[in-house]
Design an enzyme around this catalytic site. Structure first.
Site, PDB file in Angstrom:
ATOM      1  N   ASP A 175     -10.884  22.672   9.584  1.00  0.00           N
ATOM      2  CA  ASP A 175      -9.550  23.165   9.207  1.00  0.00           C
ATOM      3  C   ASP A 175      -9.050  22.333   8.025  1.00  0.00           C
ATOM      4  O   ASP A 175      -9.537  21.229   7.784  1.00  0.00           O
ATOM      5  CB  ASP A 175      -8.569  23.053  10.380  1.00  0.00           C
ATOM      6  CG  ASP A 175      -7.168  23.526   9.993  1.00  0.00           C
ATOM      7  OD1 ASP A 175      -7.062  24.624   9.405  1.00  0.00           O
ATOM      8  OD2 ASP A 175      -6.185  22.803  10.245  1.00  0.00           O
ATOM      9  N   SER A 176      -8.052  22.872   7.341  1.00  0.00           N
ATOM     10  CA  SER A 176      -7.445  22.137   6.231  1.00  0.00           C
ATOM     11  C   SER A 176      -6.791  20.841   6.728  1.00  0.00           C
ATOM     12  O   SER A 176      -6.608  19.917   5.944  1.00  0.00           O
ATOM     13  CB  SER A 176      -6.401  23.015   5.547  1.00  0.00           C
ATOM     14  OG  SER A 176      -5.455  23.479   6.495  1.00  0.00           O
TER      15      SER A 176
ATOM     16  N   CYS B  77      -1.844  32.258  11.481  1.00  0.00           N
ATOM     17  CA  CYS B  77      -1.869  30.905  10.909  1.00  0.00           C
ATOM     18  C   CYS B  77      -1.898  29.930  12.075  1.00  0.00           C
ATOM     19  O   CYS B  77      -1.177  30.112  13.066  1.00  0.00           O
ATOM     20  CB  CYS B  77      -0.640  30.655  10.047  1.00  0.00           C
ATOM     21  SG  CYS B  77      -0.483  28.941   9.502  1.00  0.00           S
TER      22      CYS B  77
ATOM     23  N   HIS C 230      -0.689  27.058  12.561  1.00  0.00           N
ATOM     24  CA  HIS C 230       0.534  26.306  12.892  1.00  0.00           C
ATOM     25  C   HIS C 230       1.549  27.129  13.694  1.00  0.00           C
ATOM     26  O   HIS C 230       2.417  26.561  14.348  1.00  0.00           O
ATOM     27  CB  HIS C 230       1.236  25.836  11.617  1.00  0.00           C
ATOM     28  CG  HIS C 230       0.597  24.658  10.946  1.00  0.00           C
ATOM     29  ND1 HIS C 230      -0.695  24.689  10.497  1.00  0.00           N
ATOM     30  CD2 HIS C 230       1.074  23.428  10.651  1.00  0.00           C
ATOM     31  CE1 HIS C 230      -0.986  23.529   9.941  1.00  0.00           C
ATOM     32  NE2 HIS C 230       0.073  22.738  10.018  1.00  0.00           N
TER      33      HIS C 230
ATOM     34  N   GLY D  37      -2.743  26.766   2.229  1.00  0.00           N
ATOM     35  CA  GLY D  37      -2.007  28.037   2.130  1.00  0.00           C
ATOM     36  C   GLY D  37      -1.580  28.451   0.729  1.00  0.00           C
ATOM     37  O   GLY D  37      -1.761  29.600   0.342  1.00  0.00           O
TER      38      GLY D  37
ATOM     39  N   CYS E  87      -9.243  28.076  10.652  1.00  0.00           N
ATOM     40  CA  CYS E  87      -8.172  28.113   9.655  1.00  0.00           C
ATOM     41  C   CYS E  87      -8.150  29.523   9.064  1.00  0.00           C
ATOM     42  O   CYS E  87      -9.189  30.011   8.603  1.00  0.00           O
ATOM     43  CB  CYS E  87      -8.484  27.087   8.561  1.00  0.00           C
ATOM     44  SG  CYS E  87      -7.355  27.124   7.157  1.00  0.00           S
ATOM     45  N   ASN E  88      -6.988  30.141   9.104  1.00  0.00           N
ATOM     46  CA  ASN E  88      -6.903  31.511   8.583  1.00  0.00           C
ATOM     47  C   ASN E  88      -7.090  31.554   7.069  1.00  0.00           C
ATOM     48  O   ASN E  88      -7.760  32.450   6.540  1.00  0.00           O
ATOM     49  CB  ASN E  88      -5.546  32.123   8.946  1.00  0.00           C
ATOM     50  CG  ASN E  88      -5.478  32.498  10.412  1.00  0.00           C
ATOM     51  OD1 ASN E  88      -5.799  33.616  10.779  1.00  0.00           O
ATOM     52  ND2 ASN E  88      -5.087  31.565  11.263  1.00  0.00           N
ATOM     53  N   THR E  89      -6.505  30.590   6.374  1.00  0.00           N
ATOM     54  CA  THR E  89      -6.587  30.607   4.912  1.00  0.00           C
ATOM     55  C   THR E  89      -8.040  30.438   4.461  1.00  0.00           C
ATOM     56  O   THR E  89      -8.514  31.166   3.576  1.00  0.00           O
ATOM     57  CB  THR E  89      -5.681  29.506   4.313  1.00  0.00           C
ATOM     58  OG1 THR E  89      -4.372  29.628   4.887  1.00  0.00           O
ATOM     59  CG2 THR E  89      -5.582  29.635   2.815  1.00  0.00           C
TER      60      THR E  89
ATOM     61  N   GLU F 151       4.879  20.786  10.024  1.00  0.00           N
ATOM     62  CA  GLU F 151       4.358  19.486   9.568  1.00  0.00           C
ATOM     63  C   GLU F 151       5.468  18.438   9.513  1.00  0.00           C
ATOM     64  O   GLU F 151       5.231  17.264   9.711  1.00  0.00           O
ATOM     65  CB  GLU F 151       3.730  19.641   8.175  1.00  0.00           C
ATOM     66  CG  GLU F 151       2.486  20.514   8.169  1.00  0.00           C
ATOM     67  CD  GLU F 151       1.193  19.742   8.362  1.00  0.00           C
ATOM     68  OE1 GLU F 151       1.150  18.567   7.985  1.00  0.00           O
ATOM     69  OE2 GLU F 151       0.233  20.328   8.918  1.00  0.00           O
TER      70      GLU F 151
HETATM   71  N1  DGL Z   1      -4.672  26.152   8.771  1.00  0.00           N
HETATM   72  C1  DGL Z   1      -3.946  26.985   7.840  1.00  0.00           C
HETATM   73  C2  DGL Z   1      -4.050  28.459   8.270  1.00  0.00           C
HETATM   74  O1  DGL Z   1      -4.337  28.786   9.402  1.00  0.00           O
HETATM   75  C3  DGL Z   1      -2.491  26.589   7.712  1.00  0.00           C
HETATM   76  C4  DGL Z   1      -2.281  25.256   7.025  1.00  0.00           C
HETATM   77  C5  DGL Z   1      -2.606  25.284   5.557  1.00  0.00           C
HETATM   78  O2  DGL Z   1      -1.929  26.001   4.778  1.00  0.00           O
HETATM   79  O3  DGL Z   1      -3.514  24.556   5.157  1.00  0.00           O
HETATM   80  O4  DGL Z   1      -3.843  29.327   7.440  1.00  0.00           O
END
Ligand code: DGL
Length: 282
Positions: free
Chosen positions: A11-12, A194, A196, A44, A74-76, A160
């Site tokens: 993940d990011s 997402c 979060h 993101g 991570c979706n992004t 965050e």
């Molecule tokens: N993990 C990212 C997502 O699910 C969200 C956090 C980011 O923007 O890095 O899109």
């Protein structure tokens, strides 16, 4: 390929821990390495090329560490990097039998079952929404579903910065919820696209019309992974089964350890991983 190795989770930063929590519950016997690119988060707002580049580096680092299977939690990253890694980078790599899976496809797979009105809303980062990945994936599987997407760029910073419970959070959450229901009042299923957003669930619920299903993807991603391993015994046989987790971050391990429990629901002791010009150095 010799020997068994952990499943890699990427993940990011911290958000993937909400997905990993469910994966670990579903597969407690497996070993895992969780890698958070906290030094370069959030992804993101970043461009396609940058997210692809960062994600590819991390995936190949996890491969180098032995992981035969990497989950983009991570979706992004799933939206902007998964296809290219699967279709271009993996086939050209020294072991094309390794696999990378994302979170969008398993989420989309259950939407026809969840939605009665066949009007679905997707909430995500600017990058995820700009990629139209959810709309495209849903169109492939369920062309009869109408999809409305809404970017919520301030929601990740709210989490965050530990502002999720503040009155200020209500303003921004309500703004995006109102906007998506104005565009399609018939939405009956709202996807938290997402990592979060599950941490904002109580506030989101307050502003969403009654009767709408709010869908957090963690459990579904975990279920899809367990199912994948069952359907692919050749991959299952490559996963080591000690029940261990190793957390790695590209930022300060102390900071990661201090913050991770907020996302994971339990303490997580992290080690460091350093970026170098040629990629990642453990
Ligand atoms: N993990 C990212 C997502 O699910 C969200 C956090 C980011 O923007 O890095 O899109």
């Amino acid at each position: 390929m010799t020997g068994k190795a952990p499943i890699g989770i990427f993940d990011s930063g911290y958000g993937g821990l909400t997905v990993f929590q469910k994966i670990r519950e579903a597969l407690p016997h497996c070993d895992f390495i969780y890698l958070g690119d906290n030094a370069r988060a959030p992804y993101g707002p970043r461009s396609f090329d940058i997210v692809y580049d960062f994600t590819r580096q991390a995936v190949f680092k996890l491969f180098e560490m032995g992981c035969p299977l990497v989950i983009l939690a991570c979706n992004t990253a799933s939206a902007k990097a998964l296809r290219t890694i699967q279709q271009q980078d993996l086939p050209r790599s020294d072991d094309p039998t390794r696999r990378v899976l994302g979170v969008i496809r398993p989420t989309v797979e259950v939407l026809d079952r969840l939605s009665r009105s066949k009007h679905v809303g997707i909430l995500g980062t600017s990058g995820t929404i700009a990629s139209c990945s959810y709309t495209l994936e849903i169109a492939k599987l369920f062309p009869h579903i109408r999809v409305t997407e809404e970017a919520c760029p301030l929601w990740v910073p709210l989490v965050e910065n530990r502002e999720a419970d503040s009155p200020g959070a209500d303003y921004f959450i309500r703004k995006n919820i109102d906007a998506i229901f104005e565009r399609d009042p018939d939405i009956d299923t709202l996807v938290l696209g997402c990592t979060h957003y599950p941490l904002l669930l109580e506030k989101i619920r307050k502003h969403v019309p009654a009767g709408v299903t709010i869908f957090s993807q963690g459990e579904r991603v975990a279920e899809a992974l367990a199912d994948y391993l069952q359907r692919h015994p050749e991959m299952n046989a490559r996963i080591s089964e000690g029940g261990s987790v190793r957390f790695l971050t590209t930022e300060s391990p102390d900071r990661f350890s201090a913050n991770a429990s907020f996302f994971l629901g339990e303490p997580a002791e992290a080690g460091g991983i350093r970026w170098a010009s040629e990629g990642l150095n453990v």
